[in-house]
Motif scaffolding. Sequence first.
Motif, PDB file in Angstrom:
ATOM      1  N   GLY A  31      43.206  51.708  47.546  1.00 45.87           N
ATOM      2  CA  GLY A  31      43.900  52.988  47.677  1.00 45.87           C
ATOM      3  C   GLY A  31      43.885  53.765  46.365  1.00 45.87           C
ATOM      4  O   GLY A  31      43.138  53.436  45.437  1.00 45.87           O
ATOM      5  N   LEU A  32      44.708  54.786  46.291  1.00 47.04           N
ATOM      6  CA  LEU A  32      44.772  55.628  45.091  1.00 47.04           C
ATOM      7  C   LEU A  32      45.166  54.797  43.870  1.00 47.04           C
ATOM      8  O   LEU A  32      46.229  54.171  43.854  1.00 47.04           O
ATOM      9  N   SER A  33      44.317  54.820  42.848  1.00 39.89           N
ATOM     10  CA  SER A  33      44.482  53.913  41.712  1.00 39.89           C
ATOM     11  C   SER A  33      45.663  54.266  40.814  1.00 39.89           C
ATOM     12  O   SER A  33      46.089  53.439  40.005  1.00 39.89           O
ATOM     13  N   ASN A  34      46.203  55.476  40.942  1.00 44.17           N
ATOM     14  CA  ASN A  34      47.326  55.862  40.079  1.00 44.17           C
ATOM     15  C   ASN A  34      48.682  55.580  40.721  1.00 44.17           C
ATOM     16  O   ASN A  34      49.722  55.926  40.164  1.00 44.17           O
ATOM     17  N   LEU A  35      48.680  54.937  41.886  1.00 44.92           N
ATOM     18  CA  LEU A  35      49.939  54.676  42.580  1.00 44.92           C
ATOM     19  C   LEU A  35      50.330  53.202  42.507  1.00 44.92           C
ATOM     20  O   LEU A  35      49.497  52.312  42.327  1.00 44.92           O
ATOM     21  N   THR A  36      51.622  52.950  42.672  1.00 48.35           N
ATOM     22  CA  THR A  36      52.181  51.612  42.533  1.00 48.35           C
ATOM     23  C   THR A  36      51.569  50.624  43.520  1.00 48.35           C
ATOM     24  O   THR A  36      51.352  49.459  43.171  1.00 48.35           O
ATOM     25  N   ALA A  37      51.309  51.052  44.743  1.00 47.59           N
ATOM     26  CA  ALA A  37      50.762  50.144  45.757  1.00 47.59           C
ATOM     27  C   ALA A  37      49.462  49.505  45.273  1.00 47.59           C
ATOM     28  O   ALA A  37      49.219  48.314  45.486  1.00 47.59           O
ATOM     29  N   TYR A  38      48.646  50.302  44.600  1.00 44.66           N
ATOM     30  CA  TYR A  38      47.382  49.798  44.063  1.00 44.66           C
ATOM     31  C   TYR A  38      47.626  48.979  42.798  1.00 44.66           C
ATOM     32  O   TYR A  38      47.141  47.854  42.655  1.00 44.66           O
ATOM     33  N   GLN A  39      48.378  49.533  41.868  1.00 42.35           N
ATOM     34  CA  GLN A  39      48.541  48.916  40.548  1.00 42.35           C
ATOM     35  C   GLN A  39      49.312  47.595  40.595  1.00 42.35           C
ATOM     36  O   GLN A  39      48.970  46.645  39.888  1.00 42.35           O
ATOM     37  N   GLN A  40      50.346  47.521  41.439  1.00 37.89           N
ATOM     38  CA  GLN A  40      51.193  46.330  41.462  1.00 37.89           C
ATOM     39  C   GLN A  40      50.808  45.323  42.541  1.00 37.89           C
ATOM     40  O   GLN A  40      51.210  44.157  42.475  1.00 37.89           O
ATOM     41  N   PHE A  41      50.037  45.763  43.541  1.00 39.92           N
ATOM     42  CA  PHE A  41      49.725  44.863  44.645  1.00 39.92           C
ATOM     43  C   PHE A  41      48.219  44.672  44.874  1.00 39.92           C
ATOM     44  O   PHE A  41      47.693  43.577  44.700  1.00 39.92           O
ATOM     45  N   GLU A  42      47.544  45.743  45.281  1.00 41.56           N
ATOM     46  CA  GLU A  42      46.127  45.599  45.629  1.00 41.56           C
ATOM     47  C   GLU A  42      45.261  45.073  44.481  1.00 41.56           C
ATOM     48  O   GLU A  42      44.518  44.108  44.634  1.00 41.56           O
ATOM     49  N   GLN A  43      45.330  45.760  43.348  1.00 44.46           N
ATOM     50  CA  GLN A  43      44.445  45.419  42.237  1.00 44.46           C
ATOM     51  C   GLN A  43      44.656  43.979  41.739  1.00 44.46           C
ATOM     52  O   GLN A  43      43.695  43.204  41.647  1.00 44.46           O
ATOM     53  N   PRO A  44      45.897  43.560  41.467  1.00 42.75           N
ATOM     54  CA  PRO A  44      46.085  42.166  41.040  1.00 42.75           C
ATOM     55  C   PRO A  44      45.775  41.146  42.136  1.00 42.75           C
ATOM     56  O   PRO A  44      45.353  40.030  41.846  1.00 42.75           O
ATOM     57  N   PHE A  45      45.978  41.526  43.400  1.00 46.23           N
ATOM     58  CA  PHE A  45      45.682  40.612  44.506  1.00 46.23           C
ATOM     59  C   PHE A  45      44.210  40.225  44.512  1.00 46.23           C
ATOM     60  O   PHE A  45      43.852  39.044  44.572  1.00 46.23           O
ATOM     61  N   TRP A  46      43.347  41.255  44.445  1.00 48.26           N
ATOM     62  CA  TRP A  46      41.908  40.986  44.526  1.00 48.26           C
ATOM     63  C   TRP A  46      41.330  40.464  43.217  1.00 48.26           C
ATOM     64  O   TRP A  46      40.437  39.614  43.220  1.00 48.26           O
ATOM     65  N   SER A  47      41.817  40.954  42.098  1.00 49.61           N
ATOM     66  CA  SER A  47      41.213  40.574  40.820  1.00 49.61           C
ATOM     67  C   SER A  47      41.796  39.289  40.233  1.00 49.61           C
ATOM     68  O   SER A  47      41.156  38.631  39.419  1.00 49.61           O
ATOM     69  N   LYS A  48      43.011  38.906  40.677  1.00 47.60           N
ATOM     70  CA  LYS A  48      43.666  37.733  40.087  1.00 47.60           C
ATOM     71  C   LYS A  48      44.059  36.684  41.133  1.00 47.60           C
ATOM     72  O   LYS A  48      43.664  35.524  41.028  1.00 47.60           O
ATOM     73  N   THR A  49      44.834  37.091  42.140  1.00 46.26           N
ATOM     74  CA  THR A  49      45.361  36.126  43.117  1.00 46.26           C
ATOM     75  C   THR A  49      44.258  35.419  43.889  1.00 46.26           C
ATOM     76  O   THR A  49      44.255  34.176  43.999  1.00 46.26           O
ATOM     77  N   ILE A  50      43.330  36.177  44.435  1.00 41.41           N
ATOM     78  CA  ILE A  50      42.256  35.582  45.238  1.00 41.41           C
ATOM     79  C   ILE A  50      41.381  34.628  44.416  1.00 41.41           C
ATOM     80  O   ILE A  50      41.137  33.489  44.843  1.00 41.41           O
ATOM     81  N   PRO A  51      40.913  35.019  43.225  1.00 39.38           N
ATOM     82  CA  PRO A  51      40.152  34.058  42.410  1.00 39.38           C
ATOM     83  C   PRO A  51      40.961  32.806  42.055  1.00 39.38           C
ATOM     84  O   PRO A  51      40.444  31.692  42.110  1.00 39.38           O
ATOM     85  N   GLU A  52      42.242  32.987  41.700  1.00 43.27           N
ATOM     86  CA  GLU A  52      43.073  31.846  41.311  1.00 43.27           C
ATOM     87  C   GLU A  52      43.293  30.891  42.475  1.00 43.27           C
ATOM     88  O   GLU A  52      43.150  29.674  42.342  1.00 43.27           O
ATOM     89  N   LYS A  53      43.638  31.434  43.632  1.00 44.42           N
ATOM     90  CA  LYS A  53      43.933  30.581  44.788  1.00 44.42           C
ATOM     91  C   LYS A  53      42.685  29.906  45.348  1.00 44.42           C
ATOM     92  O   LYS A  53      42.787  28.899  46.040  1.00 44.42           O
ATOM     93  N   SER A  54      41.533  30.482  45.080  1.00 45.60           N
ATOM     94  CA  SER A  54      40.281  29.886  45.573  1.00 45.60           C
ATOM     95  C   SER A  54      39.623  28.998  44.527  1.00 45.60           C
ATOM     96  O   SER A  54      38.510  28.507  44.743  1.00 45.60           O
ATOM     97  N   GLY A  55      40.294  28.797  43.407  1.00 47.93           N
ATOM     98  CA  GLY A  55      39.708  28.002  42.342  1.00 47.93           C
ATOM     99  C   GLY A  55      38.441  28.624  41.772  1.00 47.93           C
ATOM    100  O   GLY A  55      37.531  27.919  41.327  1.00 47.93           O
ATOM    101  N   GLY A  56      38.390  29.959  41.814  1.00 43.22           N
ATOM    102  CA  GLY A  56      37.235  30.668  41.268  1.00 43.22           C
ATOM    103  C   GLY A  56      36.065  30.787  42.230  1.00 43.22           C
ATOM    104  O   GLY A  56      35.035  31.383  41.891  1.00 43.22           O
ATOM    105  N   GLN A  57      36.244  30.269  43.439  1.00 40.35           N
ATOM    106  CA  GLN A  57      35.133  30.313  44.415  1.00 40.35           C
ATOM    107  C   GLN A  57      34.976  31.692  45.046  1.00 40.35           C
ATOM    108  O   GLN A  57      33.872  32.126  45.363  1.00 40.35           O
ATOM    109  N   VAL A  58      36.098  32.378  45.288  1.00 42.13           N
ATOM    110  CA  VAL A  58      36.055  33.728  45.868  1.00 42.13           C
ATOM    111  C   VAL A  58      36.509  34.717  44.796  1.00 42.13           C
ATOM    112  O   VAL A  58      37.627  34.613  44.279  1.00 42.13           O
TER     113      VAL A  58
END
Length: 345
Positions: A31-58
């Motif tokens: 979504g819009l990169s200057n909004l909280t939904a992106y900055q606090q949820f989407e961006q960290p989810f895909w760039s941090k949570t998913i790699p961490e939970k997959s052990g770096g596989q995804v």
Amino acid sequence: MKLLSFATALLVSGAAVAQELPKTQLQIIGGLSNLTAYQQFEQPFWSKTIPEKSGGQVTATIKGFNEMGLKGPELMRLMSQGVVPFGTATLSYFASDNPINEAIDLPGLAPDVETARKVTQAFQPVYEKFYGEGAKVKLLGISTYPAQVVFCNAEIKGLADLKGKKVRTSGRTQAEFVEAFGGTSVTMAFGEVVPALQNNVVDCAITGSLSGYSAKWYEVSTHLLALPINWNQQIHAVNQEVWDKLDPKVQAFLEENIATLMDDIWKAAGTQTQKGYDCNTGADACTQAVKGKMTLVVPTDEDKALLNTTLKDKILPTWAARCSADCVKDFNDTIGATFGLTASK
């Protein structure tokens, strides 16, 4: 000792699951990169949570659609074509394509976040079928922005004061809401609103309470009406062909974690709505460094009743008239049955 063993077992189990996932790289248009939904949820989810939970596989790369030079309304078409594999798009952007996209967010339908989520959940299976069959796009979840509320660079005391005002709206049903109260709807992109309010091109504008704060609307407006008009839900989706090529284990992993992401965003929406009120008006509860000085207009019971009446007498009939018979039936069978509303063509 047993607790330690259990914790160790969980870690080993998680590591085993991660090892079973094949190496997968994903591309996301958020979504819009200057909004909280992106900055606090989407961006960290895909760039941090998913790699961490997959052990770096995804792993995933993500950029807001605005960073890609897109305006938003073209995202569904691009996902349908496979040009955008995974994408986040605001449903109101597609209102002109098909009125079914307005069904869950009609002004007055959800006066609070709990109701908004129940409305969304009731109708989500309809969207899953609609986009799956028509656009060949798999719906992964629906999230929301904080409450969409009215910011004005003019004194207002309630909904009746929208009469004669030029109001920026982001979709057709918002426009019909403004016109129902005697205002004039002006359609413009989110990024154009600040200069428009500053230069009196518009008197008022509707957006999320926290989105407006993030974009510094408090610098160019004086009054904030704390009455949720609608919510501006977003769909999180993926091109069906792209999805089908993913390993089933990756699919299951993503679906489980995206469901958690949706829960997190919805839980935050109510809190963020209040934070938007607090920070735009400079309330003590605001913990941000910069505080606005807007006047908070607290809605009266009369305003709330007026909004509900406008939904039933004007918004819902007008929407039903342009939606298909199947669309109206789907509304009545889901949202209507849940909340005692009936749409008629």
